[in-house]
Design a protein around this motif. Structure first.
Motif, PDB file in Angstrom:
ATOM      1  N   UNK A  49      44.762  51.608  40.480  1.00  0.00           N
ATOM      2  CA  UNK A  49      43.965  51.073  39.374  1.00  0.00           C
ATOM      3  C   UNK A  49      44.833  50.246  38.433  1.00  0.00           C
ATOM      4  N   UNK A  50      46.073  50.697  38.169  1.00  0.00           N
ATOM      5  CA  UNK A  50      46.982  49.938  37.306  1.00  0.00           C
ATOM      6  C   UNK A  50      47.367  48.613  37.950  1.00  0.00           C
ATOM      7  N   UNK A  51      47.580  48.630  39.266  1.00  0.00           N
ATOM      8  CA  UNK A  51      47.903  47.390  39.970  1.00  0.00           C
ATOM      9  C   UNK A  51      46.718  46.418  39.926  1.00  0.00           C
ATOM     10  N   UNK A  52      45.520  46.928  40.126  1.00  0.00           N
ATOM     11  CA  UNK A  52      44.327  46.074  40.047  1.00  0.00           C
ATOM     12  C   UNK A  52      44.170  45.499  38.646  1.00  0.00           C
ATOM     13  N   UNK A  53      44.468  46.304  37.629  1.00  0.00           N
ATOM     14  CA  UNK A  53      44.389  45.825  36.257  1.00  0.00           C
ATOM     15  C   UNK A  53      45.387  44.692  36.032  1.00  0.00           C
TER      16      UNK A  53
END
Length: 112
Positions: A49-53
């Motif tokens: 999720x952090x990478x997608x953000x």
């Protein structure tokens, strides 16, 4: 460049700006804060999720840069300087402007 060509390029630029606005609206959700919820999201899911953000924020930055370039092109139109190379002053080829209506340099100056 005659008035009809300027109008066509202005319409093209305005359409691209509108498309960027639509993309911005769709991309806002991906930029939100990633909540820490150990019950429903595991460590790897949170990292994903952090990478997608981060990718959503980088995409937003590219869209913002493109919007600034297009807005600057509209300002050059209003000043009567659109379609001329900012380095040498020669006309920028129509084909180049078709591909990138925000181009500020002719192909000779752009390639060095």
């Amino acid at each position: 460049m005659d008035e009809s060509e300027l109008h066509r390029f202005r319409s093209l630029i305005e359409a691209r700006l509108a498309a960027l606005d639509e993309e911005n609206a769709l991309g806002r959700d991906g930029q939100g804060v990633v909540q820490l919820d150990q019950q429903s999201v595991g460590r790897l899911s949170r990292m994903d999720a952090l990478q997608n953000q981060a990718m959503a924020k980088a995409t937003q930055a590219r869209r913002d840069a493109e919007a600034r370039r297009l807005t600057a092109a509209l300002a050059r139109m209003d000043e009567g300087e659109y379609g001329y190379c900012e380095d040498c002053g020669e006309e920028i080829a129509r084909g180049r402007l078709e591909l990138d209506p925000a181009a500020t340099r002719c192909i000779s100056c752009a390639t060095g």
